[in-house]
Design a protein around this motif. Structure first.
Motif, PDB file in Angstrom:
ATOM      1  N   TYR A   1      29.566  32.769  31.412  1.00  0.00           N
ATOM      2  CA  TYR A   1      30.885  33.275  31.004  1.00  0.00           C
ATOM      3  C   TYR A   1      31.991  32.510  31.734  1.00  0.00           C
ATOM      4  O   TYR A   1      32.987  32.096  31.122  1.00  0.00           O
ATOM      5  CB  TYR A   1      30.963  34.770  31.292  1.00  0.00           C
TER       6      TYR A   1
ATOM      7  N   SER B   1      48.123  44.137  36.060  1.00  0.00           N
ATOM      8  CA  SER B   1      46.664  44.086  35.967  1.00  0.00           C
ATOM      9  C   SER B   1      46.050  44.337  37.333  1.00  0.00           C
ATOM     10  O   SER B   1      46.711  44.151  38.368  1.00  0.00           O
ATOM     11  CB  SER B   1      46.221  42.723  35.426  1.00  0.00           C
TER      12      SER B   1
ATOM     13  N   SER C   1      39.120  44.521  38.911  1.00  0.00           N
ATOM     14  CA  SER C   1      38.712  45.157  37.668  1.00  0.00           C
ATOM     15  C   SER C   1      37.512  44.423  37.082  1.00  0.00           C
ATOM     16  O   SER C   1      37.434  43.188  37.136  1.00  0.00           O
ATOM     17  CB  SER C   1      39.866  45.148  36.660  1.00  0.00           C
ATOM     18  N   GLU C   2      36.578  45.164  36.505  1.00  0.00           N
ATOM     19  CA  GLU C   2      35.387  44.550  35.921  1.00  0.00           C
ATOM     20  C   GLU C   2      35.730  43.651  34.736  1.00  0.00           C
ATOM     21  O   GLU C   2      35.091  42.624  34.525  1.00  0.00           O
ATOM     22  CB  GLU C   2      34.404  45.642  35.477  1.00  0.00           C
ATOM     23  N   LYS C   3      36.730  44.031  33.963  1.00  0.00           N
ATOM     24  CA  LYS C   3      37.075  43.273  32.769  1.00  0.00           C
ATOM     25  C   LYS C   3      37.852  41.990  33.092  1.00  0.00           C
ATOM     26  O   LYS C   3      37.714  40.987  32.377  1.00  0.00           O
ATOM     27  CB  LYS C   3      37.891  44.144  31.809  1.00  0.00           C
ATOM     28  N   SER C   4      38.655  42.016  34.118  1.00  0.00           N
ATOM     29  CA  SER C   4      39.553  40.889  34.381  1.00  0.00           C
ATOM     30  C   SER C   4      39.117  40.028  35.560  1.00  0.00           C
ATOM     31  O   SER C   4      39.796  39.052  35.875  1.00  0.00           O
ATOM     32  CB  SER C   4      40.977  41.403  34.641  1.00  0.00           C
TER      33      SER C   4
ATOM     34  N   LYS D   1      29.967  42.094  38.629  1.00  0.00           N
ATOM     35  CA  LYS D   1      30.606  41.415  37.503  1.00  0.00           C
ATOM     36  C   LYS D   1      31.053  39.994  37.866  1.00  0.00           C
ATOM     37  O   LYS D   1      31.413  39.230  36.974  1.00  0.00           O
ATOM     38  CB  LYS D   1      31.814  42.218  37.010  1.00  0.00           C
ATOM     39  N   SER D   2      31.045  39.656  39.134  1.00  0.00           N
ATOM     40  CA  SER D   2      31.329  38.277  39.554  1.00  0.00           C
ATOM     41  C   SER D   2      30.169  37.729  40.392  1.00  0.00           C
ATOM     42  O   SER D   2      30.383  36.919  41.296  1.00  0.00           O
ATOM     43  CB  SER D   2      32.637  38.212  40.345  1.00  0.00           C
TER      44      SER D   2
END
Length: 315
Positions: free
Chosen positions: A93, A165, A170-173, A260-261
């Protein structure tokens, strides 16, 4: 039939020529020896050692080491280790987002810096300076800038009445935010693009002007085709560096939030130095090596259809 040979005719001395050739070979080997020895000791040697370790269950705190063959690789691909596939997904990703962004933005900046303006030397310096800032210092700066509560970026967005933000929290960003932080250091890529742009003969642009073409025709028919070898080089280097991303995860997020990262190299480091599973970590390293090798090979194969060299067409 008798041939008369002058008494003073020069006689070739093969022995002296052979001595000179051996001396040249000796000095050639002597001067290349440091590079060859350095490669064997610090690159080839550790690679061979890591492959051997990947076939064992070597653990730092384990008294004995057992040969398990491809057991570590079977554990990786069998789905027993969920973090392996999660780290692969996160890394892919990141690569998909960063590589096009880095190439396109660097190329646009290089086009702007290649314009004939008085202060372009100053702007080139400003663009390149962030790339020589230490990675830890850059990460700390971005950690402050991206702070959801006190960060400068969110404060500016509030001042402009724009939505804020949570950025890396954040998981999405988190991945787009890390991509943003890596674009801070694209100065080296911009410089390489500038070198490629400076090698385009001005006569080509003058020919387009004579034919009545504008900036778009120059960009499409002259600039982009002539700079494709530079795009090819930057693409390969950016892909390799993107798969090897580590500092941002280690300093900014520690793999969070909720993995997530969790980049592949960060997971490799965590397996080796936190969990002390050196054999398993070596298998992870070889998987990464094969992935980078495969993507590099694909880029090289595809270059035959889109990379153009002056006077030769596609490579």
């Amino acid at each position: 039939m008798q041939t008369n040979i002058p008494m003073n005719a020069p006689v070739p001395v093969r022995r002296k020529a052979g001595v000179r050739e051996r001396k040249a070979l000796f000095y050639g080997l002597l001067f290349t020896a440091p590079a060859v020895l350095g490669f064997i000791l610090f690159t080839a040697g550790p690679m061979i050692a890591s492959f051997v370790l990947s076939l064992t269950d070597y653990n730092v705190f384990k008294e004995s080491v057992s040969f398990i063959g491809f057991g570590n690789y079977a554990r990786l691909f069998s789905g027993q280790d969920e973090s392996f596939y999660r780290s692969l997904g996160v890394t892919f990703y990141f690569v998909v987002l960063r590589v096009p962004a880095c190439i396109i933005i660097s190329f646009i900046i290089a086009l702007l810096l290649n314009m004939n303006i008085k202060t372009r030397a100053l702007f080139r310096t400003i663009i390149y300076l962030p790339s020589i800032v230490p990675a830890v210092a850059s990460a700390m700066i971005w950690m402050w800038l991206l702070n959801p509560d006190l960060g400068l970026i969110n404060m500016m967005l509030k001042w402009l009445h724009l939505p804020t933000s949570d950025w890396i929290f954040s998981e999405k960003s988190v991945i787009p935010s890390i991509v943003l932080t890596t674009l801070w250091g694209i100065g080296g890529t911009v410089i390489i693009f500038l070198a490629g742009l400076s090698g385009i003969p001005k006569q080509y642009y003058e020919a387009v002007d004579v034919d009545g073409g504008g900036w778009y025709h120059k960009l499409r028919h002259i600039t982009v085709p002539m700079v494709t070898p530079t795009i090819f080089f930057n693409a390969v280097m950016t892909i390799i560096s993107s798969f090897q991303v580590f500092n941002e995860a280690y300093i900014l997020t520690q793999g969070g939030p909720n993995d997530k990262s969790l980049f592949f190299v960060f997971y490799l480091w965590r397996t080796a130095f936190r969990d002390t599973e050196m054999g398993y970590a070596s298998a992870l390293a070889w998987v990464l090596f094969v992935i980078i090798l495969a993507f590099t090979f694909l880029v090289f194969r595809s270059s035959k259809s889109w990379v153009h060299y002056e006077g030769g067409g596609p490579s």
